[in-house]
Design an enzyme around this catalytic site. Structure first.
Site, PDB file in Angstrom:
ATOM      1  N   GLU A  73       0.885  -1.156   0.000  1.00  0.00           N
ATOM      2  CA  GLU A  73       0.000   0.000   0.000  1.00  0.00           C
ATOM      3  C   GLU A  73       0.934   1.220   0.000  1.00  0.00           C
ATOM      4  O   GLU A  73       1.811   1.305   0.862  1.00  0.00           O
ATOM      5  CB  GLU A  73      -0.798  -0.036   1.302  1.00  0.00           C
ATOM      6  CG  GLU A  73      -2.151   0.556   1.223  1.00  0.00           C
ATOM      7  CD  GLU A  73      -2.865   0.398   2.567  1.00  0.00           C
ATOM      8  OE1 GLU A  73      -3.481   1.376   2.977  1.00  0.00           O
ATOM      9  OE2 GLU A  73      -2.793  -0.680   3.177  1.00  0.00           O
ATOM     10  N   ARG A 308       5.034 -13.145   9.784  1.00  0.00           N
ATOM     11  CA  ARG A 308       5.720 -11.896   9.482  1.00  0.00           C
ATOM     12  C   ARG A 308       7.027 -11.831  10.258  1.00  0.00           C
ATOM     13  O   ARG A 308       7.220 -12.514  11.257  1.00  0.00           O
ATOM     14  CB  ARG A 308       4.833 -10.703   9.787  1.00  0.00           C
ATOM     15  CG  ARG A 308       4.532 -10.498  11.259  1.00  0.00           C
ATOM     16  CD  ARG A 308       3.446  -9.459  11.473  1.00  0.00           C
ATOM     17  NE  ARG A 308       3.887  -8.123  11.145  1.00  0.00           N
ATOM     18  CZ  ARG A 308       3.337  -7.369  10.188  1.00  0.00           C
ATOM     19  NH1 ARG A 308       2.316  -7.821   9.478  1.00  0.00           N
ATOM     20  NH2 ARG A 308       3.772  -6.159   9.950  1.00  0.00           N
ATOM     21  N   LYS A 318       4.266   0.673  10.139  1.00  0.00           N
ATOM     22  CA  LYS A 318       4.426   1.910   9.376  1.00  0.00           C
ATOM     23  C   LYS A 318       3.959   3.119  10.176  1.00  0.00           C
ATOM     24  O   LYS A 318       4.564   4.182  10.115  1.00  0.00           O
ATOM     25  CB  LYS A 318       3.578   1.841   8.098  1.00  0.00           C
ATOM     26  CG  LYS A 318       4.264   1.191   6.919  1.00  0.00           C
ATOM     27  CD  LYS A 318       3.358   1.357   5.706  1.00  0.00           C
ATOM     28  CE  LYS A 318       3.409   0.140   4.808  1.00  0.00           C
ATOM     29  NZ  LYS A 318       2.243   0.024   3.943  1.00  0.00           N
TER      30      LYS A 318
HETATM   31  P1  ATP Z   1       0.661  -1.509   7.733  1.00  0.00           P
HETATM   32  O1  ATP Z   1       1.874  -1.424   8.639  1.00  0.00           O
HETATM   33  O2  ATP Z   1       0.203  -0.197   7.203  1.00  0.00           O
HETATM   34  O3  ATP Z   1      -0.408  -2.460   8.194  1.00  0.00           O
HETATM   35  P2  ATP Z   1       1.820  -3.474   6.042  1.00  0.00           P
HETATM   36  O4  ATP Z   1       3.070  -3.547   6.836  1.00  0.00           O
HETATM   37  O5  ATP Z   1       0.873  -4.601   6.020  1.00  0.00           O
HETATM   38  O6  ATP Z   1       1.087  -2.160   6.394  1.00  0.00           O
HETATM   39  P3  ATP Z   1       1.684  -3.349   3.157  1.00  0.00           P
HETATM   40  O7  ATP Z   1       2.118  -2.225   2.312  1.00  0.00           O
HETATM   41  O8  ATP Z   1       0.274  -3.724   3.154  1.00  0.00           O
HETATM   42  O9  ATP Z   1       2.218  -3.010   4.612  1.00  0.00           O
HETATM   43  O10 ATP Z   1       2.591  -4.613   2.931  1.00  0.00           O
HETATM   44  C1  ATP Z   1       3.002  -5.108   1.684  1.00  0.00           C
HETATM   45  C2  ATP Z   1       3.417  -6.538   1.857  1.00  0.00           C
HETATM   46  O11 ATP Z   1       4.477  -6.669   2.796  1.00  0.00           O
HETATM   47  C3  ATP Z   1       2.272  -7.389   2.349  1.00  0.00           C
HETATM   48  O12 ATP Z   1       2.173  -8.529   1.530  1.00  0.00           O
HETATM   49  C4  ATP Z   1       2.664  -7.739   3.757  1.00  0.00           C
HETATM   50  O13 ATP Z   1       2.188  -9.002   4.109  1.00  0.00           O
HETATM   51  C5  ATP Z   1       4.188  -7.696   3.716  1.00  0.00           C
HETATM   52  N1  ATP Z   1       4.713  -7.359   5.026  1.00  0.00           N
HETATM   53  C6  ATP Z   1       4.474  -6.258   5.750  1.00  0.00           C
HETATM   54  N2  ATP Z   1       5.110  -6.305   6.932  1.00  0.00           N
HETATM   55  C7  ATP Z   1       5.792  -7.474   6.972  1.00  0.00           C
HETATM   56  C8  ATP Z   1       6.645  -8.126   7.935  1.00  0.00           C
HETATM   57  N3  ATP Z   1       6.935  -7.574   9.110  1.00  0.00           N
HETATM   58  N4  ATP Z   1       7.163  -9.336   7.609  1.00  0.00           N
HETATM   59  C9  ATP Z   1       6.898  -9.882   6.416  1.00  0.00           C
HETATM   60  N5  ATP Z   1       6.099  -9.350   5.477  1.00  0.00           N
HETATM   61  C10 ATP Z   1       5.543  -8.158   5.745  1.00  0.00           C
HETATM   62 MG    MG Z   2      -1.194  -3.926   5.027  1.00  0.00          MG
END
Ligand code: ATP
Ligand code: MG
Length: 605
Positions: A73, A308, A318
């Site tokens: 996003e 994650r 974020k």
């Molecule tokens: P927010 O912190 O705003 O909830 P998010 O960290 O989920 O957002 P996105 O931009 O939706 O951020 O993430 C893009 C991709 O990165 C998604 O497929 C998400 O699953 C993956 N992702 C985000 N954080 C992690 C993490 N800590 N470990 C592994 N994958 C991650």
């Molecule tokens: Mg997200």
């Protein structure tokens, strides 16, 4: 990521991954290998661009054996957790002759920003990946699929699988029930198809204010999985979208949009984090309905979840990272203490070190905390075999050789040399001068040495690395009792590399820089941003554990060759660690080095 292999599409493959024999297997690789073996997706076609069933129907077989995607996003900078996801999705596509899509999940109108879009593109490229099957391809945007999503929503209404609910938000919440209580049907659940269609069109036409109604999938209000209790799939939001402008005042919910984005792009393996596990039944339900309606191709994509990344001493939300930037707890998104990709890069992390880290931590379905030192270890392993060496004095104290003039002649300078890298003789030698006035580390002198201290103290002999052996005779102090100058006598015939130079035995070897040719540099010594290994676990106030000494700036002296250091170039400062010339502030007029990682793991207890 490579473009599709030059072989015929779906040629039988026996070896699983010629390009990466060392890759350890994991549950996702096993799933992909089974799918490839069973030919699950071998009849898929691909029109060259995303689209509905009809768009892809008359097209040739997809040259990509699998399709994965990384769908950020664009509402913030990517962090080390995203790096794991990038390495995973792009890595799997590369290893199995597939293609990974970069897709901006921009279905939420208010939060997106071009600054974030650009930074995400840069980050993925910096890690070494290409997306969508061609160098310099433009990324996909979920908002380009709004027309299709609307059509899919009308199809669900027409086929009796969706209704417009006008309950208040409170009623809707109350009627959803909870883990122990089944939900209650909304009074709007039994509306006629015609009414629903009309009301949905009213929503679209802007006749209703924000929050007045939502479109819900009609599944079951008593499902044990609360995500299946008629989830909302469209909401009203009178907001301008960065891509579609004012075309829409209704926007799809993430749970509805995401499976559709995957389907239109013919994704085979849609890999996400475990929080989405409970959404998978809805994902599958939606795919099945849209296949029944012949709106999307079959077989549909499937969702798989992994744990994650949780990294000690780091936060990866974020929102919380944005707070650190906004409250100026750090100097921006690319502050070298930030776990953002831009921050890691400026700190001195290399793409190779991050790829190695992602490989080392692997993927599992179990939550675990990865120790920060694992990431640091990957950087050290990447830099040690290649980083040029240099001497730097970070906390300078003058050393005067009192018998220099008598032995060498007043003002004489003695040229010394050292290998650029101890194991890479082809990189040649560095040159610097030895003279009567030098700089040494303040910590290398002790007036009354503790046991086991072998460096400078009165009466002790030490070697000045690549130079001569000297015998310390004492030190001068100022009125406050602080040491202002150490004094020593040169021992003749001990110059490194000359015959008999090691006839005088010493236990201590120290680094130094000459006052004659040493140059000044600003060195930024970074430490962890938080002192708590799990700064925000269990709802803790992460600001409470901010490390007040996470940045120390020192005015150092460095050997003359570093005047040629280029921004972003790495060095090992001998005895200190790995440093990088700062990407932003370093120039030939102003040398600025960041501590990337120490020589050893100082945190392991
Ligand atoms: P927010 O912190 O705003 O909830 P998010 O960290 O989920 O957002 P996105 O931009 O939706 O951020 O993430 C893009 C991709 O990165 C998604 O497929 C998400 O699953 C993956 N992702 C985000 N954080 C992690 C993490 N800590 N470990 C592994 N994958 C991650
Ligand atoms: Mg997200």
């Amino acid at each position: 990521m490579s473009s599709p292999p030059a072989q015929a599409p779906h040629a039988p493959q026996t070896d699983k991954s010629p390009s990466s024999p060392s890759k350890s297997s994991n549950f996702l690789r096993q799933i992909i290998e089974q799918d490839l073996q069973a030919g699950t997706y071998s009849q898929r076609t691909w029109a060259g661009t995303p689209g509905d069933a009809q768009h892809h129907a008359q097209s040739p077989l997809d040259p990509a054996r699998i399709r994965t995607r990384f769908p950020p996003e664009p509402n913030g900078y990517l962090h080390v957790g995203h790096a794991k996801s990038i390495c995973l999705n792009f890595g799997l596509a590369r290893d199995y002759g597939g293609i990974c899509h970069l897709r901006f999940d921009d279905t939420n109108p208010e939060k997106e920003d071009a600054e974030y879009v650009n930074s995400i593109v840069d980050a993925v490229r910096w890690l070494g990946f290409e997306w969508n099957g061609a160098p310099d391809a433009t990324a996909y945007q979920a908002s380009d699929y709004f027309d299709f999503m609307y059509r899919a929503a009308e199809y669900l209404i027409e086929s009796g699988h969706a209704y417009v609910d006008e309950q208040s938000a409170e009623d809707m919440r109350a009627n959803r029930g909870d883990f122990n209580t089944p939900g209650k049907d909304s009074p709007f659940r039994s509306r006629s198809t015609q009414d629903n269609l009309q009301r949905f069109r009213d929503m679209r036409a802007g006749l209703l204010p924000d929050g007045a109604a939502v479109l819900r999938a009609k599944i079951s209000m008593s499902s044990p999985n609360i995500n299946l209790r008629d989830p909302a799939i469209y909401r009203i939001k009178h907001a301008r979208h960065h891509n579609t402008g004012d075309t829409w005042c209704i926007y799809p919910m993430y749970t509805f949009a995401h499976p559709i984005e995957d389907a239109l792009e013919h994704i085979t393996h849609s890999i996400c984090t475990l929080e989405f596990e409970d959404q998978r039944p809805f994902y599958d339900w939606l795919m099945a309905r849209l296949i029944e309606g012949q709106l999307i191709s079959s077989p549909p994509p499937r969702q798989y979840e992994f744990a994650r990344l949780n990294l000690t001493y780091v936060i990866t939300s974020k929102r919380k990272l944005a707070q650190l930037v906004q409250e100026q707890r750090v100097q921006g998104w690319d502050d070298p203490r930030m776990p953002t990709i831009v921050g890691l890069r400026r700190r001195g992390y290399t793409p190779q070190s991050i790829l190695a880290f992602a490989e080392r931590i692997g993927v599992t379905k179990d939550y675990a905390w990865i120790d920060y030192s694992t990431l640091e270890g990957c950087l050290r392993e990447d830099l040690d075999p290649q980083a040029p060496r240099a001497m730097a004095v970070l906390d300078p104290l003058p050393l005067v050789i009192t018998n220099w003039d008598e032995l060498m002649g007043a003002g004489a300078l003695d040229p010394c040399s050292a290998p650029v890298h101890p194991h890479l003789p082809e990189l040649g030698k560095r040159q610097f001068m030895f003279g009567s006035r030098l700089w040494i580390e303040r910590g290398d002198y002790e007036e009354s040495p503790p046991k086991g201290f072998f460096r400078m103290f009165p009466g002790n002999k030490v070697r000045l690395k690549y130079g001569h052996v000297v015998e310390c005779t004492g030190a001068l102090k100022n009125a406050q009792g602080n040491i202002t100058e150490v004094q020593a006598r040169l021992i003749p015939d001990t110059k490194s590399g000359t015959p008999g130079s090691d006839s005088v035995k010493v236990k201590g070897v120290i680094t130094w820089v000459s006052a004659d040719d040493g140059i000044e540099a600003e060195v930024r010594l970074y430490d962890r941003l938080f002192s708590d290994p799990q700064p925000d676990a269990g709802g803790k106030d992460f600001l409470a554990s901010l490390n007040p000494t996470s940045l120390k700036v020192v005015h150092a002296l460095v050997e003359p060759g570093l005047a040629q250091a280029k921004a972003a170039q790495h060095f090992q400062f001998e005895r200190h660690g790995y440093f990088v010339a700062d990407r932003v502030d370093h120039s030939s007029e102003r040398l600025v080095f960041n501590l990337a990682v120490g020589l050893k793991d100082n945190w392991a207890k």
